[in-house]
Design an enzyme around this catalytic site. Structure first.
Site, PDB file in Angstrom:
ATOM      1  N   HIS A   4       0.850  -1.185   0.000  1.00  0.00           N
ATOM      2  CA  HIS A   4       0.000   0.000   0.000  1.00  0.00           C
ATOM      3  C   HIS A   4       0.890   1.241   0.000  1.00  0.00           C
ATOM      4  CE1 HIS A   4      -3.367  -2.606   0.990  1.00  0.00           C
ATOM      5  NE2 HIS A   4      -2.637  -3.108   1.965  1.00  0.00           N
TER       6      HIS A   4
ATOM      7  N   ALA B 234      16.770 -15.139  14.332  1.00  0.00           N
ATOM      8  CA  ALA B 234      15.326 -15.352  14.460  1.00  0.00           C
ATOM      9  C   ALA B 234      14.625 -14.064  14.886  1.00  0.00           C
ATOM     10  CB  ALA B 234      15.055 -16.454  15.479  1.00  0.00           C
TER      11      ALA B 234
ATOM     12  N   ARG C 291      28.162  -9.756  14.055  1.00  0.00           N
ATOM     13  CA  ARG C 291      29.582 -10.067  13.886  1.00  0.00           C
ATOM     14  C   ARG C 291      29.832 -10.689  12.513  1.00  0.00           C
ATOM     15  NH1 ARG C 291      30.952 -15.531  14.493  1.00  0.00           N
ATOM     16  NH2 ARG C 291      29.404 -16.813  15.500  1.00  0.00           N
TER      17      ARG C 291
END
Length: 189
Positions: A117, A163, A186
């Site tokens: 949108h 995650a 890292r």
């Protein structure tokens, strides 16, 4: 329903959708569960060889109760390389999403090349001026579960996305990034 019956029904469902939406599928693939496939007019979905795609909680419990969605809009393209693993994730392309060989995409990830949108109220109410930019996930990258990859992003070769990350910018190769928004953690040695 037993897992065996569920697998057979999923295979039949996937076969019908692959044919209906002209999805090109390579050899040696395992498509577990019922994928949601939709190929827009002029769109292209291509799955390489020896891929594993899980769709549904029976096949990857960490992905929650969602299924894998491969969807193009308009002339969008989703190109998936060889030896790719995807679990219970949504990949939606208005422009182009390229997933290279040996990429792993964890459960419940979302990869979008569009804002869907406009940010402008009047354009949004009329579905105009929606921005879209290609996404590329390069060879050997790993996307951790519940991550979101947004438009215009390139994930570098062999990089890892932690995650639950929201990736809003391109990531160099051989690096670990995580967080919301994703930040450098890292280098990978």
């Amino acid at each position: 329903m037993s897992r065996k019956i569920s697998k057979v029904l999923g295979m039949m469902h996937n076969y019908l959708y692959i044919k209906r939406y002209n999805v090109r599928v390579g050899k040696g693939n395992t498509l577990n569960g019922r994928l949601f496939l939709f190929n827009g007019l002029g769109g292209e979905i291509k799955i390489g060889n020896n891929c594993l795609i899980n769709s549904g909680k029976e096949f990857n419990p960490i992905g929650g109760d969602c299924r894998t969605i491969l969807r193009t809009e308009k002339s969008g393209k989703i190109i998936i390389g060889n030896h790719v693993g995807i679990s219970n994730s949504a990949i939606i392309a208005f422009s182009e999403i390229i997933i290279a060989d040996d990429v792993m995409i964890g459960g419940n990830c979302m990869i979008f090349d569009s804002d869907f949108h406009s940010l402008d109220y009047f354009d949004r109410m009329n579905d105009r001026n929606v921005r879209s930019e290609p996404v590329e996930i390069r060879e050997g990258a790993f996307i951790g579960c519940s991550s979101i990859i947004l438009k215009g992003v390139t994930i570098g070769k062999h990089s890892v996305i932690g995650a639950g990350s929201v990736v809003t910018q391109s990531i160099p190769e051989n690096e670990i990034w995580a967080g919301n928004p994703a930040r450098f953690i890292r280098k990978i040695l």
